[in-house]
Scaffold this motif. Structure first.
Motif, PDB file in Angstrom:
ATOM      1  N   ARG A   4      -1.657   5.451  -1.717  1.00  0.00           N
ATOM      2  CA  ARG A   4      -1.566   5.230  -0.355  1.00  0.00           C
ATOM      3  C   ARG A   4       0.030   4.708  -0.231  1.00  0.00           C
ATOM      4  NH1 ARG A   4      -1.020  -0.002   1.309  1.00  0.00           N
ATOM      5  NH2 ARG A   4      -1.824  -1.978   0.037  1.00  0.00           N
ATOM      6  N   SER A   5       0.388   4.617   0.950  1.00  0.00           N
ATOM      7  CA  SER A   5       1.785   3.851   1.329  1.00  0.00           C
ATOM      8  C   SER A   5       1.706   3.322   2.666  1.00  0.00           C
ATOM      9  CB  SER A   5       2.739   5.209   1.396  1.00  0.00           C
ATOM     10  OG  SER A   5       3.906   4.625   1.795  1.00  0.00           O
ATOM     11  N   ASP A   6       2.324   2.144   2.921  1.00  0.00           N
ATOM     12  CA  ASP A   6       2.659   1.528   3.961  1.00  0.00           C
ATOM     13  C   ASP A   6       3.825   2.047   4.769  1.00  0.00           C
ATOM     14  OD1 ASP A   6       0.546  -0.261   3.520  1.00  0.00           O
ATOM     15  OD2 ASP A   6       1.773  -2.090   2.837  1.00  0.00           O
ATOM     16  N   SER A   7       4.366   2.854   3.941  1.00  0.00           N
ATOM     17  CA  SER A   7       5.906   3.215   4.639  1.00  0.00           C
ATOM     18  C   SER A   7       5.626   4.841   5.434  1.00  0.00           C
ATOM     19  CB  SER A   7       6.769   3.680   3.633  1.00  0.00           C
ATOM     20  OG  SER A   7       7.306   2.664   2.913  1.00  0.00           O
ATOM     21  N   ASN A  10      -0.272   9.970   5.005  1.00  0.00           N
ATOM     22  CA  ASN A  10      -0.328  11.065   4.266  1.00  0.00           C
ATOM     23  C   ASN A  10      -0.071  12.225   5.174  1.00  0.00           C
ATOM     24  OD1 ASN A  10      -0.842  12.767   2.071  1.00  0.00           O
ATOM     25  ND2 ASN A  10      -2.793  12.856   2.234  1.00  0.00           N
ATOM     26  N   ASN A  32      13.393   3.999  -1.416  1.00  0.00           N
ATOM     27  CA  ASN A  32      11.891   4.643  -1.917  1.00  0.00           C
ATOM     28  C   ASN A  32      11.063   3.984  -1.076  1.00  0.00           C
ATOM     29  OD1 ASN A  32      12.536   1.917  -3.759  1.00  0.00           O
ATOM     30  ND2 ASN A  32      10.340   2.508  -3.632  1.00  0.00           N
ATOM     31  N   PRO A  33      10.201   4.940  -0.713  1.00  0.00           N
ATOM     32  CA  PRO A  33       8.824   4.386  -0.094  1.00  0.00           C
ATOM     33  C   PRO A  33       7.834   3.408  -0.732  1.00  0.00           C
ATOM     34  CG  PRO A  33       8.427   6.571  -0.442  1.00  0.00           C
ATOM     35  CD  PRO A  33       9.789   6.319  -0.784  1.00  0.00           C
ATOM     36  N   HIS A  34       7.279   2.627  -0.096  1.00  0.00           N
ATOM     37  CA  HIS A  34       6.084   1.799  -0.749  1.00  0.00           C
ATOM     38  C   HIS A  34       5.135   2.546  -1.004  1.00  0.00           C
ATOM     39  CE1 HIS A  34       2.144   0.085  -0.124  1.00  0.00           C
ATOM     40  NE2 HIS A  34       2.677  -0.859  -0.955  1.00  0.00           N
ATOM     41  N   LEU A  35       4.621   2.449  -2.393  1.00  0.00           N
ATOM     42  CA  LEU A  35       3.364   3.274  -2.929  1.00  0.00           C
ATOM     43  C   LEU A  35       2.315   2.199  -3.583  1.00  0.00           C
ATOM     44  CD1 LEU A  35       5.371   6.107  -4.656  1.00  0.00           C
ATOM     45  CD2 LEU A  35       4.124   6.285  -2.525  1.00  0.00           C
ATOM     46  N   CYS A  51       7.867  12.583  -7.703  1.00  0.00           N
ATOM     47  CA  CYS A  51       8.225  12.789  -6.460  1.00  0.00           C
ATOM     48  C   CYS A  51       9.042  14.400  -6.202  1.00  0.00           C
ATOM     49  CB  CYS A  51       8.933  12.134  -5.314  1.00  0.00           C
ATOM     50  SG  CYS A  51       9.095  12.625  -3.890  1.00  0.00           S
ATOM     51  N   GLY A  93       1.450  -0.791  -7.877  1.00  0.00           N
ATOM     52  CA  GLY A  93       2.449  -0.362  -6.764  1.00  0.00           C
ATOM     53  C   GLY A  93       4.028  -0.747  -6.896  1.00  0.00           C
ATOM     54  N   GLU A  96       8.765  -1.035  -1.221  1.00  0.00           N
ATOM     55  CA  GLU A  96       9.820  -0.420  -0.344  1.00  0.00           C
ATOM     56  C   GLU A  96      11.203  -0.768  -0.919  1.00  0.00           C
ATOM     57  OE1 GLU A  96      11.584   0.315   4.035  1.00  0.00           O
ATOM     58  OE2 GLU A  96       9.463   0.528   3.770  1.00  0.00           O
TER      59      GLU A  96
END
Length: 205
Positions: A4-7, A10, A32-35, A51, A93, A96
């Protein structure tokens, strides 16, 4: 195994702060996004992260031209935005901006990330025509910069592999293709999410 991502949600559009290129021709934030991942199977000893954009045009001589729009049906190829291997099993994880926050002229000489992990080259290293003052080896994460005249929205798949080995047999200078080759026979589980992005004002991403 879950990712999942908070940024971003999906399947939703990525914010320009995660992109190399911003609408109107400027630079994005290139963060980079949070993962975050979890529910890895027993026996997981490391992770690999990629990615990939499967929607890059095969003919990059068309990119950025004012006299043509790249049609949706134009043949596509995969473009690499991030390749990381040997992420320790205790890491679940990446925050971000922890692995990339802004662009770096002539590429990066060092790339932040989880301790013990190794980061590979992304597709901007070998981009036709280079990236001007961004020429050079491009390590770690560099975000989306789809052609502004492309009629297809691009998808950016973040893939995480749970592996049964602590370290992949990779050279110091490695690519995503080499990661995919070396994980064969070692994948315990895989998970993925994706975001979309476009710089063409006529395209909804």
């Amino acid at each position: 195994m879950k990712l999942r991502s908070d940024s971003f949600d999906n399947g939703a559009r990525l914010d320009p702060r995660f992109a190399f290129g911003a609408p109107g021709g400027g630079e994005g934030g290139n963060r980079n996004p949070h993962l975050a991942w979890g529910d890895a199977p027993a026996g997981t000893r490391s992770y690999a992260l990629l990615c990939l954009d499967p929607d890059a045009p095969t003919d990059m001589s068309l990119a950025g031209r004012d006299d043509v729009q790249i049609p949706v049906e134009h043949p596509r190829r995969e473009f690499v935005h991030w390749a990381m291997a040997d992420i320790p099993a205790a890491v679940t994880g990446i925050a971000e901006g922890a692995a990339s926050d802004g662009t770096a002229a002539k590429g990066r000489t060092s790339v932040p990330g989880p301790e013990g992990a190794r980061q590979g080259l992304n597709g901007y290293t070998a981009s036709p025509g280079g990236q001007g003052d961004q020429d050079g080896d491009r390590w770690g994460y560099d975000g989306p910069q789809p052609p502004p005249n492309d009629l297809r929205p691009h998808r950016y798949f973040f893939r995480v592999f749970a592996l049964d080995v602590e370290r992949l047999d990779l050279p110091e200078r490695f690519s995503a293709a080499e990661v995919l080759r070396m994980v064969q026979g070692h994948v315990l589980a895989e998970t993925a999410i994706y975001g979309t992005y476009a710089l063409n004002p006529d395209v909804r991403a």
